[in-house]
Design a protein around this motif. Sequence first.
Motif, PDB file in Angstrom:
ATOM      1  N   LYS A  62       0.930  -1.187   0.049  1.00  0.00           N
ATOM      2  CA  LYS A  62       0.032  -0.132   0.045  1.00  0.00           C
ATOM      3  C   LYS A  62       0.777   1.375  -0.120  1.00  0.00           C
ATOM      4  O   LYS A  62       0.572   2.263  -0.778  1.00  0.00           O
TER       5      LYS A  62
ATOM      6  N   HIS B  42       6.679   2.147  -4.496  1.00  0.00           N
ATOM      7  CA  HIS B  42       7.364   3.250  -5.218  1.00  0.00           C
ATOM      8  C   HIS B  42       8.600   3.426  -4.795  1.00  0.00           C
ATOM      9  O   HIS B  42       9.357   4.011  -5.373  1.00  0.00           O
TER      10      HIS B  42
ATOM     11  N   LYS C  70       3.877   7.051 -17.408  1.00  0.00           N
ATOM     12  CA  LYS C  70       2.554   7.600 -16.751  1.00  0.00           C
ATOM     13  C   LYS C  70       1.550   6.380 -16.597  1.00  0.00           C
ATOM     14  O   LYS C  70       0.792   6.439 -15.769  1.00  0.00           O
ATOM     15  N   SER C  71       1.345   5.932 -17.749  1.00  0.00           N
ATOM     16  CA  SER C  71       0.251   5.017 -18.154  1.00  0.00           C
ATOM     17  C   SER C  71       0.090   4.027 -17.157  1.00  0.00           C
ATOM     18  O   SER C  71      -0.679   3.280 -17.003  1.00  0.00           O
ATOM     19  N   ASP C  72       1.522   3.505 -16.638  1.00  0.00           N
ATOM     20  CA  ASP C  72       1.475   2.462 -15.736  1.00  0.00           C
ATOM     21  C   ASP C  72       1.191   2.793 -14.131  1.00  0.00           C
ATOM     22  O   ASP C  72       1.237   1.945 -13.570  1.00  0.00           O
ATOM     23  N   ILE C  73       1.235   4.126 -13.785  1.00  0.00           N
ATOM     24  CA  ILE C  73       1.161   4.506 -12.677  1.00  0.00           C
ATOM     25  C   ILE C  73      -0.436   4.697 -12.119  1.00  0.00           C
ATOM     26  O   ILE C  73      -1.115   5.486 -12.797  1.00  0.00           O
ATOM     27  N   THR C  74      -0.668   4.374 -11.166  1.00  0.00           N
ATOM     28  CA  THR C  74      -2.200   4.491 -10.714  1.00  0.00           C
ATOM     29  C   THR C  74      -2.183   5.784  -9.678  1.00  0.00           C
ATOM     30  O   THR C  74      -1.125   6.153  -9.371  1.00  0.00           O
ATOM     31  N   ASP C  75      -3.452   6.471  -9.476  1.00  0.00           N
ATOM     32  CA  ASP C  75      -3.610   7.379  -8.815  1.00  0.00           C
ATOM     33  C   ASP C  75      -3.121   7.113  -7.383  1.00  0.00           C
ATOM     34  O   ASP C  75      -2.510   7.994  -6.739  1.00  0.00           O
ATOM     35  N   GLU C  76      -3.280   5.901  -6.858  1.00  0.00           N
ATOM     36  CA  GLU C  76      -3.180   5.577  -5.531  1.00  0.00           C
ATOM     37  C   GLU C  76      -1.445   5.647  -5.245  1.00  0.00           C
ATOM     38  O   GLU C  76      -1.013   6.122  -4.391  1.00  0.00           O
ATOM     39  N   GLU C  77      -0.755   5.368  -6.298  1.00  0.00           N
ATOM     40  CA  GLU C  77       0.599   5.130  -6.387  1.00  0.00           C
ATOM     41  C   GLU C  77       1.334   6.662  -6.515  1.00  0.00           C
ATOM     42  O   GLU C  77       2.176   6.877  -5.515  1.00  0.00           O
ATOM     43  N   TYR C  78       0.495   7.531  -7.223  1.00  0.00           N
ATOM     44  CA  TYR C  78       1.035   8.914  -7.256  1.00  0.00           C
ATOM     45  C   TYR C  78       0.853   9.581  -5.634  1.00  0.00           C
ATOM     46  O   TYR C  78       1.553  10.210  -5.272  1.00  0.00           O
ATOM     47  N   GLN C  79      -0.250   9.325  -5.239  1.00  0.00           N
ATOM     48  CA  GLN C  79      -0.484   9.717  -3.765  1.00  0.00           C
ATOM     49  C   GLN C  79       0.311   9.154  -2.729  1.00  0.00           C
ATOM     50  O   GLN C  79       0.591   9.975  -1.831  1.00  0.00           O
TER      51      GLN C  79
END
Length: 633
Positions: free
Chosen positions: A205, A209, A247-256
């Motif tokens: 969770k 990253h 960018k297309s491989d990264i989810t919003d949750e991962e960015y957050q």
Amino acid sequence: MSEQTTHKNKETRGFQSEVKQLLHLMIHSLYSNKEIFLRELISNASDAADKLRFRALSQSDLYENDAELGVKLSYNEEAGTLTVSDNGIGMTRDEVIEHLGTIAKSGTKDFFAKLSEEETKDSQLIGQFGVGFYSAFIVADAVTVNTRAAGTPADQAVRWHSTGEGDYSVEDIEKAGRGTEIILHLREEEKEFLSEYRLRDIIGKYSDHIGIPVQIQTAERDEEGKETGNKKWEQINKAQALWTRNKSDITDEEYQEFYKHVSHDFAEPLIWSHNRVEGKQDYTSLLYIPSKAPWDMYNRDSKHGLKLYVQRVFIMDDAQQFMPSYLRFMRGLIDSNDLPLNVSREILQDNKVTQSLRKACTKRALTMMERLANNDAEKYQTLWDEFGQVLKEGPAEDFANRDKIAKLLRFSSTHTDSTEQNVSLAAYVERMKEGQDKIYYLTADTFTAAKNSPHLEQFRAKGLEVLLMHDRIDEWLMGNLPEFDGKAFQAITKADLDLSTFEDEEEKEKHKETEEAFQSVIERTKSYLGERVQDVRATFKLHDTPAVVVTGEHEMGTQMAKLLAAAGHEAPEVKYILELNPEHKLVNKMADEADEEQFGLWVEMLLGQALLAERGSVEDPSQFLSAVNKLLA
């Protein structure tokens, strides 16, 4: 620091008072989100690896024949311990005392005072502060740290131990490998973290990253799935720096989650922008706008800036050179392929690549805000409420982007008469009346003072919108923002204000006749006041108010004088122009007064009232009160 007791190479020290407060508040405020302790400890381990990699650029022997950096998690159910270890930069004895016994952040006392005053927000505020290592005490009743700084002998390692109460102990130990090992002695009720499944879930969770491997000690199993009794290390994260992925491989949750790693903030970011640029320059930027203002945002001297990487190698935290001061709330990183690996803060200061990257990052940040303003008014209002006062520093600091910043500004206005600053300059211009060529504004100490200012009377009567500015910085802002969309700004408290465009010929003629008839009263008032005012004039912009004071077109205004005084500067004396309303009953009463002494009392009262309305004070309160009392008697 309390008195120290030393026994051989072991000493007991008292925590800095701020650390005690933080530990107490954090354990009670963050308990509902206790699993973040692991995120914080792994994040610190990742930072330690980054720092070693950077130092090893010039001192390769720091790797000590072990260049495979990573974090390892193991647990012992019998002992009730969870261990997080890394082979990063490590710490010396002095660094242990500095980093684990004190909080070396400016403004910590003010911060803790704020915590006490706003207990309901403690969790959120502590999150902004960044608790890091101390989060271990959310789940542990004792913590042991064994650490050795890279490049030092094995017998110069240090053990730190504390139960999170008033003090901690430090002693010298031997440690074969460099880096830091943190052993958490978990409370009885926190034994859920002695579970491989639970630890995998948390790392998946929060720490997927992280750019170095995170491994967990797991039981070896045979082909039938039975445990063999042996242990092995298994990597459980991607171990690829998030910003290097597509960018297309990264989810919003991962960015957050990556935002929380970079910023040590607990709240979700408001918006982010991931950008890869190739060509004349080669760099990647990942910029975030927080959803809450940092606790030290108004301290311009506090550290702020982006994390700087060069060719994926971490170089420094808080690289201020890539963002102007008015965007000091931005978080994120920049990874450049054009800067040298041995770059220093001094080199960055005058480097052409730095200047170009600063322009690009500034433009990207402003574009992010512009898009948010155009596409999500509610989210942009949140941004403005948190960071608006800092953005208002922009026009004075960044001439090149002044027009872009002006589009982002928001104000209160007579259009809504609401204290909420939600009126854009573009919306104001769109509503301007026919024949109106200026943007009218008023600055005051408070919204209430602005909203009830007598200067607004004719504007309200004529349906002319006025921006109501009540932030301390507004006067400074308007001194650096002469126009918007080709329309000049006009302070309605200035003597050059002209509303004749909105009057018909009959009204103009009537005013001219009244002014001529009133001229003798003007001269008589001038004679009485002498040098106390710059001038005395008649005005027709008032309705219910007998008199106001204004300043000359190029004179310093009241709010600017207050701003300078508050900053400790000596402000020049503001000399006002007294404007009298010849159509008001009190002014007519004064005009009819034959006795010079009584006339003087009327002048004192009207001038005193006007000064109180404009700046909240009079030069000689006793003289003003005496005049009022005599007239009433």
